[in-house]
Motif scaffolding. Structure first.
Motif: not given
Lengths: 116, 113
Positions: B53-55, B66-67, B70-74
């Motif tokens: 959940g970190e931003v 992701g919480d 398993k995933d991340s976004s930029l």
């Protein structure tokens, strides 16, 4: 500090020739890595080392050898060059792991190798 | 072997537009890093995320973990030509040692002036 340096920058080899790609770092990092990057692709780990005298295979080690006699240097050896080894090779280093996976890997500028 | 899938593979947009690129895995990450690679150079670290959940924000770049880790976004706001490059995600996971990173295949971003 120069960081991570690699030589040569570019090399053309004939099939069956051998060569050594040089990598040196002046940051006193224990961990060093060799990756290859094929066109349009990410990085694949060839070999890595967690300290002088210790090396281990990565994802794609076949056709390569490494040694780590000092903390600073981590050369990659190609014994019998094949066209499949045409790629860009990156060396990287980092400080000791163990801090929650937050260590930065510092990369050299790469060596472009063409095997014909 | 943990696989990291990045999407899209290629992205070309006009200067000033916003964009988001993604990094996904079927396995849980212990941590995830984003690197940017410019032509003819090695990758350079942009950010590390560790907590689900970190931003994190880096000027016009926003990174999210992701919480479920398993995933991340930029996300890039108001893209500029200097943002052009290959964006790579890299992870350490519970199934392999902390000393090794696995890299995704990358998103090649081109910002058109």
């Amino acid at each position: 500090n120069a960081g991570v340096t690699q030589t040569p920058k570019f090399r053309i080899l004939k099939i069956g020739q051998s060569m050594t790609l040089q990598c040196a770092q002046d940051m006193n990092h224990n961990y060093m890595y060799w990756y290859r990057q094929d066109p349009g692709m990410g990085l694949k780990l060839i070999y890595y080392s967690v300290g002088a005298g210790i090396t281990d295979k990565g994802e794609v080690p076949n056709g390569y050898n490494v040694s780590r006699s000092t903390t600073e240097d981590f050369p990659l050896r190609l014994e019998l060059a094949a066209p499949s080894q045409t790629s860009v090779y990156f060396c990287a280093s980092s400080s000791n792991s163990g801090t929650g996976g937050q260590e930065t890997q510092y990369f050299g500028p790469g060596t472009r190798l063409l095997v014909l | 072997t943990q696989l990291l899938e990045q999407s899209p593979q290629f992205l070309s947009i006009q200067e000033g537009e916003n964009l988001t690129v993604y990094c996904n895995s079927s396995s849980v990450f212990s941590s995830l890093q984003w690197y940017r690679q410019e032509p003819g150079e090695g990758p350079v670290l942009l950010v590390t995320v560790v907590t689900g959940g970190e931003v994190k924000k880096l000027k016009r770049l926003t990174f999210q973990f992701g919480d479920a880790r398993k995933d991340s976004s930029l996300h890039i706001t108001a893209a500029q030509p200097g943002d052009t490059g290959l964006y790579l995600c890299a992870s350490r996971g519970p199934n392999f040692g902390n000393e090794k990173l696995t890299f995704g295949t990358g998103t090649r971003l081109t910002i058109i002036p």
